[in-house]
Design a protein around this motif. Structure first.
Motif, PDB file in Angstrom:
ATOM      1  N   UNK A 152       0.828  -1.217   0.000  1.00  0.00           N
ATOM      2  CA  UNK A 152       0.000   0.000   0.000  1.00  0.00           C
ATOM      3  C   UNK A 152       0.853   1.254   0.000  1.00  0.00           C
ATOM      4  N   UNK A 153       2.172   1.073  -0.020  1.00  0.00           N
ATOM      5  CA  UNK A 153       3.147   2.162  -0.132  1.00  0.00           C
ATOM      6  C   UNK A 153       3.416   2.877   1.189  1.00  0.00           C
ATOM      7  N   UNK A 154       3.138   2.219   2.319  1.00  0.00           N
ATOM      8  CA  UNK A 154       3.667   2.727   3.593  1.00  0.00           C
ATOM      9  C   UNK A 154       5.167   2.483   3.591  1.00  0.00           C
ATOM     10  N   UNK A 155       5.939   3.372   4.233  1.00  0.00           N
ATOM     11  CA  UNK A 155       7.392   3.180   4.207  1.00  0.00           C
ATOM     12  C   UNK A 155       7.999   2.919   5.583  1.00  0.00           C
ATOM     13  N   UNK A 156       7.228   3.139   6.663  1.00  0.00           N
ATOM     14  CA  UNK A 156       7.757   2.897   8.003  1.00  0.00           C
ATOM     15  C   UNK A 156       6.675   2.289   8.891  1.00  0.00           C
ATOM     16  N   UNK A 157       7.127   1.474   9.831  1.00  0.00           N
ATOM     17  CA  UNK A 157       6.223   0.772  10.752  1.00  0.00           C
ATOM     18  C   UNK A 157       6.642   1.061  12.190  1.00  0.00           C
ATOM     19  N   UNK A 158       5.653   1.342  13.036  1.00  0.00           N
ATOM     20  CA  UNK A 158       5.893   1.489  14.465  1.00  0.00           C
ATOM     21  C   UNK A 158       5.138   0.419  15.237  1.00  0.00           C
ATOM     22  N   UNK A 159       5.820  -0.193  16.210  1.00  0.00           N
ATOM     23  CA  UNK A 159       5.206  -1.197  17.077  1.00  0.00           C
ATOM     24  C   UNK A 159       5.316  -0.674  18.504  1.00  0.00           C
ATOM     25  N   UNK A 160       4.197  -0.358  19.100  1.00  0.00           N
ATOM     26  CA  UNK A 160       4.198   0.250  20.430  1.00  0.00           C
ATOM     27  C   UNK A 160       4.288  -0.832  21.511  1.00  0.00           C
ATOM     28  N   UNK A 161       5.496  -1.344  21.715  1.00  0.00           N
ATOM     29  CA  UNK A 161       5.701  -2.318  22.795  1.00  0.00           C
ATOM     30  C   UNK A 161       5.479  -1.633  24.147  1.00  0.00           C
ATOM     31  N   UNK A 162       5.921  -0.401  24.269  1.00  0.00           N
ATOM     32  CA  UNK A 162       5.674   0.482  25.420  1.00  0.00           C
ATOM     33  C   UNK A 162       6.387   0.065  26.705  1.00  0.00           C
ATOM     34  N   UNK A 163       6.227  -1.196  27.122  1.00  0.00           N
ATOM     35  CA  UNK A 163       6.796  -1.658  28.395  1.00  0.00           C
ATOM     36  C   UNK A 163       8.150  -2.310  28.182  1.00  0.00           C
ATOM     37  N   UNK A 197      10.268  -4.245   5.849  1.00  0.00           N
ATOM     38  CA  UNK A 197      10.437  -2.821   5.533  1.00  0.00           C
ATOM     39  C   UNK A 197      11.898  -2.392   5.478  1.00  0.00           C
ATOM     40  N   UNK A 198      12.791  -3.196   6.047  1.00  0.00           N
ATOM     41  CA  UNK A 198      14.208  -2.881   5.990  1.00  0.00           C
ATOM     42  C   UNK A 198      14.725  -2.227   7.259  1.00  0.00           C
ATOM     43  N   UNK A 199      16.015  -2.389   7.493  1.00  0.00           N
ATOM     44  CA  UNK A 199      16.647  -1.830   8.684  1.00  0.00           C
ATOM     45  C   UNK A 199      16.452  -0.317   8.724  1.00  0.00           C
ATOM     46  N   UNK A 200      16.090   0.173   9.894  1.00  0.00           N
ATOM     47  CA  UNK A 200      15.871   1.595  10.091  1.00  0.00           C
ATOM     48  C   UNK A 200      14.475   2.066   9.710  1.00  0.00           C
ATOM     49  N   UNK A 201      13.660   1.190   9.119  1.00  0.00           N
ATOM     50  CA  UNK A 201      12.315   1.581   8.701  1.00  0.00           C
ATOM     51  C   UNK A 201      11.218   0.995   9.572  1.00  0.00           C
ATOM     52  N   UNK A 202      11.602   0.381  10.673  1.00  0.00           N
ATOM     53  CA  UNK A 202      10.635  -0.103  11.657  1.00  0.00           C
ATOM     54  C   UNK A 202      11.266   0.038  13.034  1.00  0.00           C
ATOM     55  N   UNK A 203      10.429   0.227  14.021  1.00  0.00           N
ATOM     56  CA  UNK A 203      10.956   0.389  15.373  1.00  0.00           C
ATOM     57  C   UNK A 203       9.842   0.334  16.386  1.00  0.00           C
TER      58      UNK A 203
END
Length: 373
Positions: A152-163, A197-203
């Protein structure tokens, strides 16, 4: 006379309607207001919305199904999120396209949110060339969904682990609150996101002040970095009527040290194997020379908001005042800190240990500043 708020702020569900952070609504001219110290937001933060809300029960989250009130009226990350049509959002962004560097779509924990996230992302990416990040809910995702997000052409992903630890995650997001989230699933989804997504494009997002030690948080940040991800940092701020409404934000010195640790780890300037910790888990040494550490503090960069960048490589998702009230107690700076800000930061770094002088040697001319605590 028309009420412009009611003209645009109307009910409805995703994908046709989305909630938007108050700061984003101000940036797009949908809400009146000024930012403290003329801060600017460069990312339009959007949130999927449903009448039946989010099924998760996270103890600290304003959107928790356990928190009283209508989903569309619940605050999130300290502020209100009014609802607008996707058509109106696209129209407003087009009018200000030169000022917007990124868009972020946040899911909620609902299975139908997966397809709607893809649809909204495609609509935005086909409307203008502004990069789109997704803050995802691993609990309702499969690996193929991540592939579809990329398609869908998103380029970055965030995963809110939070804890920072499994025990705290389970207590506040999982079995401890009878919630659906599981620690292993979040970390597995993060690993798959980095792979796709590749290194540096998710966190991951982490929230300081949830009962963890500084050592535990530093180790969690290090784990994300070793996987190829980055960390976006928040300071806990209690949401009214949430299960953790009575818990205060973390001490400012604790947050400042974790900000410094995150900056060093994410930029590979040091790592936790070089850190020293007290028996209580407080950071006592960052594993780099005093002169180099002083220069990094003086730059002010570790204390700015960490978030996804725009095409220019600068942080776009700078979330002004999302986890602290505007004023001298800013926790994440949405702009470069001034020299006076840096003097205050040096004092804050030592507020839990007034015998320490490691961080305040350049602050002495400013010791008459109002207390930052």
């Amino acid at each position: 006379m028309f009420d412009m708020d009611r003209l645009y702020e109307i009910g409805g569900e995703s994908p046709a309607y989305l909630r938007m952070s108050l700061a984003a609504a101000m940036t797009l001219g949908l809400k009146p207001g000024l930012f403290y110290r003329n801060a600017r937001l460069y990312c339009i933060n959007l949130l999927l919305t449903y009448e039946d809300g989010c099924i998760a029960r996270c103890a600290y989250c304003g959107l928790s199904s356990k928190r009283p009130g209508s989903y569309n009226q619940k605050s999130f990350i300290r502020v209100t999120w009014p609802t607008y049509s996707l058509e109106e959002i696209i129209c407003r962004i087009k009018q200000r396209e030169d000022k917007i560097k990124r868009i972020c779509i946040s899911m909620v924990t609902r299975k139908r949110a997966v397809a709607h996230t893809i649809e909204v992302c495609q609509r935005l990416r086909s409307s203008f060339d502004i990069p789109v990040s997704l803050l995802i809910s691993p609990t309702v995702l499969k690996r193929q969904d991540l592939v579809d997000f990329r398609g869908a052409d998103a380029d970055k992903i965030g995963v809110a682990i939070d804890l920072a630890t499994e025990e705290l995650f389970d207590r506040h997001r999982g079995k401890g609150v009878r919630g659906p989230h599981r620690w292993d699933q979040y970390w597995r989804c993060l690993a798959e996101s980095i792979d796709i997504f590749g290194e540096g494009n998710a966190g991951s997002h982490f929230m300081v002040g949830m009962g963890e030690t500084e050592e535990q948080m530093a180790l969690a940040i290090q784990k994300v970095r070793d996987m190829g991800g980055r960390t976006h940092l928040f300071s806990f701020f209690p949401e009214p009527d949430s299960a953790m409404a009575h818990v205060p934000p973390p001490p400012i010195d604790q947050y400042r040290r974790i900000q410094l640790a995150r900056y060093l780890i994410d930029n590979r300037l040091s790592d936790t194997s070089q850190f020293s910790f007290s028996p209580e888990g407080r950071i006592e040494d960052f594993g780099i020379g005093a002169a180099e550490l002083d220069e990094i503090i003086e730059s002010g960069e570790p204390f700015r908001t960490s978030g996804c960048e725009g095409y220019d490589g600068e942080v776009a998702c700078n979330r002004p005042y999302a986890n602290s009230r505007p004023g001298p107690g800013i926790r994440n700076f949405p702009f470069p800190p001034t020299k006076q800000d840096i003097q205050r930061i040096r004092m804050q770094l030592t507020s839990g240990d007034l015998m320490s002088t490691r961080f305040i040697k350049k602050a002495e001319p400013f010791l008459a500043l109002p207390s930052p605590f």
